[in-house]
Write an enzyme that holds these catalytic residues in place. Structure first.
Site, PDB file in Angstrom:
ATOM      1  N   ARG A 189       0.855  -1.252   0.130  1.00  0.00           N
ATOM      2  CA  ARG A 189       0.070  -0.044  -0.245  1.00  0.00           C
ATOM      3  C   ARG A 189       0.884   1.128  -0.017  1.00  0.00           C
ATOM      4  NH1 ARG A 189      -2.418  -4.680  -1.072  1.00  0.00           N
ATOM      5  NH2 ARG A 189      -4.822  -4.624  -0.291  1.00  0.00           N
ATOM      6  N   GLY A 239       4.242   8.401  25.498  1.00  0.00           N
ATOM      7  CA  GLY A 239       2.864   8.983  24.864  1.00  0.00           C
ATOM      8  C   GLY A 239       3.178   9.090  23.557  1.00  0.00           C
ATOM      9  N   ASN A 273      10.698  16.847  28.624  1.00  0.00           N
ATOM     10  CA  ASN A 273      11.417  17.803  29.497  1.00  0.00           C
ATOM     11  C   ASN A 273      12.389  18.658  28.557  1.00  0.00           C
ATOM     12  OD1 ASN A 273      14.520  16.963  29.962  1.00  0.00           O
ATOM     13  ND2 ASN A 273      13.095  15.288  29.905  1.00  0.00           N
ATOM     14  N   THR A 278      16.402  17.793  28.210  1.00  0.00           N
ATOM     15  CA  THR A 278      16.765  16.811  26.947  1.00  0.00           C
ATOM     16  C   THR A 278      16.528  17.416  25.847  1.00  0.00           C
ATOM     17  OG1 THR A 278      15.997  15.177  28.876  1.00  0.00           O
ATOM     18  CG2 THR A 278      16.068  14.385  26.416  1.00  0.00           C
ATOM     19  N   CYS A 302      16.266  26.404  14.367  1.00  0.00           N
ATOM     20  CA  CYS A 302      16.364  25.132  15.249  1.00  0.00           C
ATOM     21  C   CYS A 302      15.270  25.076  16.472  1.00  0.00           C
ATOM     22  CB  CYS A 302      17.672  24.948  15.708  1.00  0.00           C
ATOM     23  SG  CYS A 302      18.314  25.889  17.155  1.00  0.00           S
ATOM     24  N   CYS A 355       2.838  15.691  32.682  1.00  0.00           N
ATOM     25  CA  CYS A 355       1.704  14.853  32.759  1.00  0.00           C
ATOM     26  C   CYS A 355       1.202  14.498  33.910  1.00  0.00           C
ATOM     27  CB  CYS A 355       1.685  13.751  31.607  1.00  0.00           C
ATOM     28  SG  CYS A 355       2.129  14.054  30.092  1.00  0.00           S
ATOM     29  N   CYS A 377      20.834  33.167  17.608  1.00  0.00           N
ATOM     30  CA  CYS A 377      20.749  31.783  18.130  1.00  0.00           C
ATOM     31  C   CYS A 377      22.194  31.247  18.759  1.00  0.00           C
ATOM     32  CB  CYS A 377      19.828  30.943  17.396  1.00  0.00           C
ATOM     33  SG  CYS A 377      19.841  29.239  18.277  1.00  0.00           S
TER      34      CYS A 377
HETATM   35 ZN   LIG Z   1      18.652  28.165  16.260  1.00  0.00          ZN
END
Ligand SMILES: [Zn+2]
Length: 249
Positions: free
Chosen positions: A11, A38, A128, A131, A170, A186, A243
């Site tokens: 498919r 989740g 979080n 991370t 980013c 959560c 940045c």
């Molecule tokens: Zn950036």
């Protein structure tokens, strides 16, 4: 592909945009899924069913009864087992023809660099900011596309951060590392179960498109979902020239 693979993926192969060539790209690809909760559950399930040849799952947590309301890769019988191992079992039951590596660990910066370097696409399915930023830094440094999703209560969001094209933002361009965003877990705020399915499945869709090089990704756009009124909002996001993570030095 052998006859059984041609049937399994028929498919997809029927789609002009995918065909045998696109399916072979998926079979040759390596996706890194960080977080087997989740978002990681539906994302990894679709990557596996769609035939991504190597999936690495990273999660340092174990399955808890409170996870089962939404983390659909796990089962009641596997409460107490490492989430990465539990999800691996489900993925291999759906598709025994792929390689699934389950890592029960919390990857630090050096380890993340190693894992991201080995992947073709990275899915941030964590909950979080520390991370998320660490994963983003590794993806920018190594030039790997990042599919980022988040859900809390009735709200979701998804975007793609693809450092391979100049001008793409980013994750830190949108959510600067020095801003104190509060982690809203959560466990304290609650989360409407199907929304992690919606956003996680979309993360899989974006990852598959990136791996095959088809369509237009969400790079430069942030989609936000108001699940209570079931309304999507799309906002354009550009790179922050100041940045500290992705701006040219
Ligand atoms: Zn950036």
């Amino acid at each position: 592909m052998d006859d059984s693979q041609l049937l399994r993926y028929s498919r997809h192969i029927l789609l002009d945009e995918i065909g045998i060539e696109g399916q072979q790209k998926l079979l040759a690809a390596h996706a890194l899924v960080i977080g087997a909760g989740g978002l990681g559950s539906p994302a990894a399930l679709y990557l596996a069913s769609a035939g991504v040849g190597h999936i690495t799952l990273v999660d340092d947590d174990t399955v808890d009864l409170t996870n089962l309301q939404r983390q659909i890769a796990h089962t009641t019988a596997r409460v107490g087992q490492p989430k990465a191992d539990s999800a691996r079992v489900t993925l291999q039951q759906i598709n025994p023809g792929i390689v699934v590596s389950a890592l029960t660990e919390r990857a630090d910066d050096a380890r993340l660099a190693e894992l991201v370097a080995a992947a073709d696409v990275v899915l941030d399915c964590t909950d979080n900011f520390a991370t998320r930023h660490a994963v983003n830094r590794a993806c920018v440094a190594l030039g790997k596309p990042l599919v980022s999703g988040a859900v809390i209560r009735f709200d979701g969001q998804i975007s793609v951060f693809d450092p391979r094209a100049a001008g793409n933002p980013c994750y830190s361009c949108l959510f600067p590392q020095d801003q104190k965003f509060e982690d809203v877990a959560c466990s304290t705020m609650g989360v409407f179960a199907p929304l992690v399915g919606v956003v996680g499945a979309m993360q899989a869709a974006e990852a598959l498109k990136l791996l095959m090089g088809v369509g237009r990704s969400l790079a430069g756009r942030l989609l936000m979902l108001d699940g209570l009124n079931m309304e999507w909002t799309s906002i354009g996001v550009g790179r922050n020239d100041a940045c500290p993570v992705c701006a040219p030095k």
